[in-house]
Design a protein around this motif. Structure first.
Motif, PDB file in Angstrom:
ATOM      1  N   LYS A   1       0.576  -2.077  -3.136  1.00 24.71           N
ATOM      2  CA  LYS A   1       0.681  -1.260  -4.342  1.00 24.71           C
ATOM      3  C   LYS A   1       0.563   0.234  -4.055  1.00 24.71           C
ATOM      4  CE  LYS A   1       1.080  -4.583  -7.396  1.00 24.71           C
ATOM      5  NZ  LYS A   1       2.322  -4.757  -8.172  1.00 24.71           N
ATOM      6  N   ASN A   2       0.079   0.580  -2.889  1.00 22.38           N
ATOM      7  CA  ASN A   2      -0.058   1.996  -2.540  1.00 22.38           C
ATOM      8  C   ASN A   2       1.253   2.618  -2.081  1.00 22.38           C
ATOM      9  OD1 ASN A   2      -2.864   2.236  -3.074  1.00 22.38           O
ATOM     10  ND2 ASN A   2      -3.302   1.147  -1.172  1.00 22.38           N
ATOM     11  N   PHE A   3       2.273   1.787  -1.806  1.00 22.93           N
ATOM     12  CA  PHE A   3       3.606   2.325  -1.540  1.00 22.93           C
ATOM     13  C   PHE A   3       4.163   2.779  -2.881  1.00 22.93           C
ATOM     14  CE2 PHE A   3       4.153  -1.112   1.992  1.00 22.93           C
ATOM     15  CZ  PHE A   3       3.288  -0.413   2.814  1.00 22.93           C
ATOM     16  N   ARG A   4       4.349   4.074  -3.050  1.00 20.88           N
ATOM     17  CA  ARG A   4       4.720   4.559  -4.380  1.00 20.88           C
ATOM     18  C   ARG A   4       5.533   5.845  -4.274  1.00 20.88           C
ATOM     19  NH1 ARG A   4      -0.291   5.111  -8.019  1.00 20.88           N
ATOM     20  NH2 ARG A   4      -0.154   2.841  -7.831  1.00 20.88           N
ATOM     21  N   LEU A   5       6.751   5.783  -4.806  1.00 18.27           N
ATOM     22  CA  LEU A   5       7.591   6.974  -4.833  1.00 18.27           C
ATOM     23  C   LEU A   5       7.146   7.933  -5.935  1.00 18.27           C
ATOM     24  CD1 LEU A   5      10.100   8.365  -3.661  1.00 18.27           C
ATOM     25  CD2 LEU A   5      11.484   7.098  -5.296  1.00 18.27           C
ATOM     26  N   PHE A   6       6.947   7.374  -7.146  1.00 14.69           N
ATOM     27  CA  PHE A   6       6.440   8.146  -8.274  1.00 14.69           C
ATOM     28  C   PHE A   6       5.324   7.352  -8.944  1.00 14.69           C
ATOM     29  CE2 PHE A   6      11.131   9.244  -8.626  1.00 14.69           C
ATOM     30  CZ  PHE A   6      11.013  10.434  -7.926  1.00 14.69           C
ATOM     31  N   GLY A   7       4.325   8.046  -9.486  1.00 11.75           N
ATOM     32  CA  GLY A   7       3.304   7.417 -10.303  1.00 11.75           C
ATOM     33  C   GLY A   7       3.559   7.701 -11.772  1.00 11.75           C
ATOM     34  N   GLY A   8       2.746   7.086 -12.636  1.00  5.79           N
ATOM     35  CA  GLY A   8       2.866   7.363 -14.062  1.00  5.79           C
ATOM     36  C   GLY A   8       3.427   6.224 -14.870  1.00  5.79           C
TER      37      GLY A   8
END
Length: 376
Positions: free
Chosen positions: A219-226
């Motif tokens: 879950k820490n692989f992330r292009l954008f958060g929000g």
């Protein structure tokens, strides 16, 4: 299936963008207009659209033998590459550099820089392949993850992925690959790559959907958060229309792959035999290459006038990778292969595809001959 182009343009820049399949985009647009609901919503209409996205994810897992949850949709190839490299930063928070081929798209180098990785470039041969001996030496001296595209954006040369994979695994390292030019053009050994990327606009699915295959569920692989879209890997409402197009065009491309490549291989031979008779040098001619790609050095200095001359006749070719073709810089790939800057500035790329016809090819050959003779 024919191209939607109704004008007189003869298009030879498929490696930049494959013309869309009109029937597919029209049917997907009709479906979208009738079911435009946000796939992140809570109604049954939204859930139905989310189900379509998951069906495409499942389809990709079937054709690649990958795990469904590790396929992430974004909007462009650049985004896809940034997510791929961000996963490296999460996996290796203290890593300062990675081993990279000198043939990558500019977005890959930009992603490395953005996430704090220095690229250690593998030497290249004039054949357009990486130097495996140098790669082995780099891995022995200081093991690092390896990034190497499978098929060259400019040369079309196919890299020895199995040998690269074996060297990387011998030293316990991940092997990532940009498959933008390989996906749906040649059979791809997906199992050799821990992570990879590809994009719909390279195969005729239109703009708006690209894919990253991540090396693991994290879950820490992330292009954008929000937002929690794409299993929390990429916040933002998914482009259901583009994702739908991606699946349907992939199905067509893979079904017709062998037939298409037989046609394009024949076109490539006709084209290159003629180009050599005009004094052109075919780059990496005897290497294992994509059948749709010809990268050549013109026997003239006035390349800009040559390109304008073709455009006036309604013919579109390219000076190389679409990330920099407007800049008219010397091809970095050619410089790494040992060509001079002067030679690299005389290089152009011709790339064909599903809608290319023999009639169009013969017109291109005739106009190239006329312009070379005129500009010599």
């Amino acid at each position: 299936m024919k191209s939607h182009l109704t004008n007189d343009i003869k298009y030879f820049d498929y490696n930049a963008t494959h013309p869309p399949y009109p029937e597919i985009l029209e049917s997907c647009l009709k479906e979208y207009l009738e079911n435009f609901y946000n796939p992140s919503g809570i109604t049954r209409y939204s859930l139905k659209n989310q189900g379509k996205i998951e069906q495409t994810r499942k389809y990709l897992s079937q054709v690649t033998n990958g795990k469904e949850k590790q396929f992430i949709f974004s909007s462009t190839g650049t985004e896809a590459n940034f997510l791929l490299i961000q996963s490296l930063r999460i996996l290796y928070p203290n890593l300062d550099s990675v081993i990279v081929s000198p043939f990558e798209h500019a977005s890959m180098y930009a992603a490395l820089d953005s996430f704090g990785f220095s690229p250690i470039l593998v030497h290249a041969n004039k054949s357009g392949t990486i130097d495996l001996n140098h790669l082995e030496r780099l891995l022995k001296e200081n093991p690092k993850p390896v990034i190497c595209l499978y098929a060259g954006n400019e040369t079309g040369v196919i890299q020895p992925a199995k040998l690269i994979h074996d060297l990387a695994k011998e030293h316990g390292q991940l092997f990532y690959s940009d498959l933008m030019q390989a996906f749906c053009k040649i059979p791809v050994p997906f199992d050799l790559f821990d992570g990879y990327t590809f994009s719909g606009h390279k195969i005729g699915a239109g703009m708006g959907a690209a894919v990253t295959y991540l090396p693991a569920e994290n879950k820490n692989f992330r292009l954008f958060g929000g937002g929690n879209q794409e299993n929390e890997h990429r916040a933002g409402t998914e482009n259901t229309f583009a994702i739908n197009c991606l699946q349907k065009v992939t199905e067509i491309q893979l079904t017709n792959l062998e037939e298409k490549n037989i046609k394009l291989k024949g076109f490539q031979k006709i084209l290159e035999d003629q180009l050599e008779s005009f004094g052109c040098e075919i780059i990496a001619k005897n290497e294992n290459r994509l059948h749709n790609t010809t990268f050549l050095i013109l026997p003239i200095q006035t390349v800009d006038f040559f390109l304008l001359g073709l455009e006036e006749k309604g013919i579109i070719v390219s000076t190389g990778s679409s990330c920099k073709s407007r800049a008219r810089e010397a091809s970095k790939s050619l410089l790494q292969m040992g060509y001079s800057e002067e030679e690299a500035l005389r290089a152009i790329r011709i790339s064909t595809g599903s809608f290319t016809t023999l009639e169009d090819l013969n017109l291109l050959i005739d106009q190239i001959n006329i312009l070379i003779q005129k500009l010599k």
